[in-house]
Write an enzyme that holds these catalytic residues in place. Structure first.
Site, short mmCIF file in Angstrom:
data_model
loop_
_atom_site.label_atom_id
_atom_site.label_comp_id
_atom_site.label_asym_id
_atom_site.label_seq_id
_atom_site.Cartn_x
_atom_site.Cartn_y
_atom_site.Cartn_z
N ARG A 22 0.84 -1.21 0.00
CA ARG A 22 0.00 0.00 0.00
C ARG A 22 0.87 1.24 0.00
O ARG A 22 1.81 1.34 0.78
CB ARG A 22 -0.91 0.01 1.23
N SER A 122 -7.71 -1.91 0.81
CA SER A 122 -8.65 -2.41 1.80
C SER A 122 -9.37 -1.32 2.59
O SER A 122 -10.09 -0.53 2.02
CB SER A 122 -7.91 -3.37 2.72
N HIS A 123 -9.11 -1.26 3.89
CA HIS A 123 -9.83 -0.32 4.75
C HIS A 123 -9.20 1.07 4.76
O HIS A 123 -9.68 1.94 5.48
CB HIS A 123 -9.86 -0.87 6.18
N ASP A 303 -15.77 -3.33 4.68
CA ASP A 303 -14.72 -2.35 4.38
C ASP A 303 -14.60 -2.15 2.87
O ASP A 303 -15.43 -2.66 2.09
CB ASP A 303 -13.38 -2.76 5.00
N ASP A 305 -12.79 -3.36 0.47
CA ASP A 305 -12.72 -4.51 -0.42
C ASP A 305 -13.64 -5.65 0.03
O ASP A 305 -13.50 -6.78 -0.46
CB ASP A 305 -11.28 -4.99 -0.61
N ASP A 307 -13.96 -7.48 2.69
CA ASP A 307 -13.58 -8.66 3.47
C ASP A 307 -13.76 -8.47 4.98
O ASP A 307 -13.78 -9.44 5.72
CB ASP A 307 -12.16 -9.15 3.12
N ARG A 308 -13.93 -7.22 5.43
CA ARG A 308 -14.16 -7.02 6.87
C ARG A 308 -15.64 -6.86 7.15
O ARG A 308 -16.42 -6.53 6.26
CB ARG A 308 -13.47 -5.74 7.34
N THR A 370 -1.00 -11.90 13.12
CA THR A 370 -1.99 -11.05 12.46
C THR A 370 -1.88 -11.14 10.95
O THR A 370 -0.78 -11.07 10.40
CB THR A 370 -1.78 -9.60 12.93
N GLU A 397 -10.26 -12.43 13.16
CA GLU A 397 -9.34 -11.49 13.78
C GLU A 397 -10.14 -10.40 14.47
O GLU A 397 -11.24 -10.05 14.04
CB GLU A 397 -8.46 -10.84 12.71
N SER A 399 -9.71 -7.44 14.20
CA SER A 399 -9.79 -6.30 13.29
C SER A 399 -10.98 -6.41 12.34
O SER A 399 -10.88 -6.03 11.19
CB SER A 399 -8.50 -6.19 12.50
N LYS A 410 -10.99 -13.52 4.51
CA LYS A 410 -12.08 -13.15 5.39
C LYS A 410 -13.21 -12.63 4.51
O LYS A 410 -12.99 -12.24 3.37
CB LYS A 410 -11.63 -12.14 6.43
#
Ligand code: VG1
Ligand code: CO
Length: 590
Positions: A22, A122-123, A303, A305, A307-308, A370, A397, A399, A410
């Protein structure tokens, strides 16, 4: 079209972190002085993939992103580099957008797909001045491990040229599914349906007809916050088109390049609007001035993408660690877990709520570093290594990541559907017209059964890297290596640095977090973990994970940040966080 080999020079700093590489989008765009950033990274990635494939470039690769700013341009650049390197079959979803879990599902559904390039940070926020990123997933859909990303990085430090196509190539991302664009005589881009494989997988995990019937009960309602990320269209497809819920259950489900200027991280701080709509105060406790009966039964957010996940009921925020434990305890509500999970895992900083359920079920519970890549081997132990089969497998997780072996990422939408299933099972005997057993009921009953693991995380974002490292060094020298003689009220009893040996392939990971163990005056154990984030693009983020176990049901009603305040103060003072970093307060508490 002509293939050309373009000379280039290595660009420093291309080391993927917890989940992909990133950087500020301007870096990827080549506006900060380093030309060919995307090309260098993708060429290094392809060379790494080829090296582990007997020198042959993977034949089929999927390229998709979360729709953030620079998504479409990056897809064009990447397709040219792939085609010039001889990748024969390049698959790109309509509009170039797919959630990370959907990419994982697509890779698993087609054995000929050998890899997935996912354009996402991601987030992290998107748009000019914000982040862009690239993750790589391998065969079987799992995120590339550190062996792969270390080699990619190493190759990026000695790259001398990359291959691409000469002249402009225009791939119409809005072409119909099945459209083929020939980039070279032997390389073709095919526009694919982003949804199909993923929806098929979800249909195997859950009982769609029963959920659809439950969703029509007038007492039930759902609110899904897509945060303008890639998860939104998938939520629409599943919740509205498949399950027949009303359109009004979708909130911010249209992807936007800058996420509507939001920070697409589904936590108490950044999903503030949903949190409020669910009758919650910013600290996650119920707002006493809101009538809970008027609120949705279930609230969920994704999020950038997809996945969260964030899960909440009316006036009830479910911490990700609790959510994971509750899904585990309620496995019988989810068809995928028929017979019960055979193994579960959590990242080390996540709370031990899962462990106590796993113990009650008599199944192994792994504690991993993690990052989702560390769950991959456990989920694939049979299919890739011919070892003990832990599937069906559940993992998560703290998170806001939850998932199972249905894919190798996830999965935010999966978590929301897991909770719909749990609510459905809890209400199978609730008569029509009666109030439903609520998320809050399910959570409080869980605590009554197993005790509550009070949990919260402090993030200190934008800290100077040297300052952040000095905090970690102080903990190491004073509390891990040093002799501890503490007689504080909340007493520090031991310190350790987490390292991990993968039980399947025996690979190791060290320096994965510093753990301080405490004891309260009444003997209750507590724990504080310190870690530096591996997903930022500038400076450092210190994460402080706070956890305290409480058996006494009378005390379960307290809000987590309040219950953990003294522990937090004690730990932060011990490690001299304020003095070493100049930060008076965390930027995020969740
Ligand atoms: C964070 C989370 C970690 C998660 C990772 C990727 O990493 O703590 O649990 O797996 O983000 O999530 P870090 O190193 O910043 O703490 V995502 O949604 O970016 O794929
Ligand atoms: Co994500």
């Amino acid at each position: 079209v002509k293939i050309s080999e373009v000379p280039t020079t290595p660009i420093p700093g291309m080391k993927p972190g917890t989940s992909g590489l990133r950087k500020k989008v301007e870096v990827w765009q080549g506006k900060t002085g380093e030309k060919y950033y995307v090309e260098n990274f993708i060429q290094s990635l392809l060379d790494t993939a080829s090296a582990s494939n007997g020198g042959r470039v993977p034949e089929t690769i999927i390229v998709a992103g979360d729709g953030r700013y620079f998504n479409d341009e990056a897809i064009q650049i990447i397709c040219c580099v792939l085609a010039a390197n001889g990748v024969k079959d390049i698959r790109v979803p309509v509009a170039g957008i797919m959630s990370t879990p959907a990419v994982s599902a697509a890779i698993r559904a087609s054995p000929d797909i050998k890899g997935g390039i996912i354009l996402t940070a991601s987030h992290n926020p998107g748009g000019p001045g914000e982040d862009f990123g690239i993750k790589y997933n391998l065969e079987y859909g799992q995120p590339a491990g550190e062996d792969f990303t270390d080699e990619l990085y190493e190759r990026s430090t000695r790259i001398q040229s990359f291959k691409t196509l000469e002249g402009a190539v225009d791939i119409d991302l809005n072409a119909k599914v099945g459209t083929q664009i020939h980039l070279t005589p032997s390389s073709v881009v095919t526009i694919i349906d982003p949804f199909e494989d993923y929806v098929n997988v979800l249909k195997k995990c859950f009982d769609f007809p029963a959920m659809s019937a439950f969703g029509k009960r007038p007492e039930f309602s759902l609110l899904f916050d897509g945060m303008h990320g890639a998860g939104g269209p998938f939520a629409r497809r599943v919740l509205v088109e498949e399950l027949g819920l009303d359109e009004s259950c979708l909130f911010r489900c249209n992807p936007l390049p800058d996420f509507g200027k939001g920070h697409p991280d589904p936590n108490l701080t950044y999903a503030a609007e949903l949190v409020k709509k669910m009758g919650l105060l910013p600290d996650g406790s119920a707002d006493p001035n809101v009538d809970l009966k008027q609120l949705p039964t279930l609230g969920a957010a994704n999020d950038g993408d997809g996945d969260r996940n964030l899960i909440a009921g009316a006036g009830c925020f479910v911490t990700p660690s609790d959510s994971l434990a509750i899904i585990c305890d309620n496995w019988s509500a989810i068809p995928h877990f028929a017979g019960g999970p055979k193994g579960v895992a959590r990242s080390m900083p996540s709370s031990a709520a899962l462990d106590v359920v796993a113990e009650a079920l008599g199944i192994p519970c792994f504690s991993t570093p993690t990052g989702w890549k560390f769950f991959g081997n456990l989920m694939s132990s049979k299919e890739l290594f011919g070892k003990t089969d832990y599937t069906p497998f559940l993992c998560g997780e703290e998170s806001f990541g939850t998932g199972s072996d249905h894919i190798r990422e996830k999965d935010g939408l999966w978590a929301a559907l897991a909770w719909v299933s749990i609510l459905m099972a809890a209400n199978k005997d609730t008569p029509q017209g009666q109030p439903l057993v609520s998320v809050r009921d399910i959570v409080t009953r869980h605590w009554a059964k197993y005790g509550r693991h009070f949990y919260c995380r402090y993030d200190y974002e934008g800290v100077d890297s040297n300052d952040a490292n000095s905090v970690m060094d102080l903990i190491r020298s004073e509390f891990v290596a040093g002799e501890i003689a503490d007689n504080g009220d909340i007493q520090l009893v031991s310190g350790e640095e987490f390292s991990y040996t993968d039980p399947v392939d025996f690979s190791t990971a060290s320096k994965q977090g510093l753990i301080l163990n405490f004891t309260y005056p009444n003997g209750d154990p507590a724990r504080v973990v310190f870690r530096l984030s591996g997903t930022g693009s500038a400076g450092a983020t210190i994460r402080v994970y706070l956890e305290k176990y409480e058996k006494d049901i009378e005390k379960h009603g307290e809000s987590a940040p309040v219950a953990l305040k003294n522990l937090a103060n004690r730990a932060i003072e011990l490690v001299q966080l304020q003095k070493l970093t100049g930060c008076d307060a965390p930027t995020v508490i969740t």
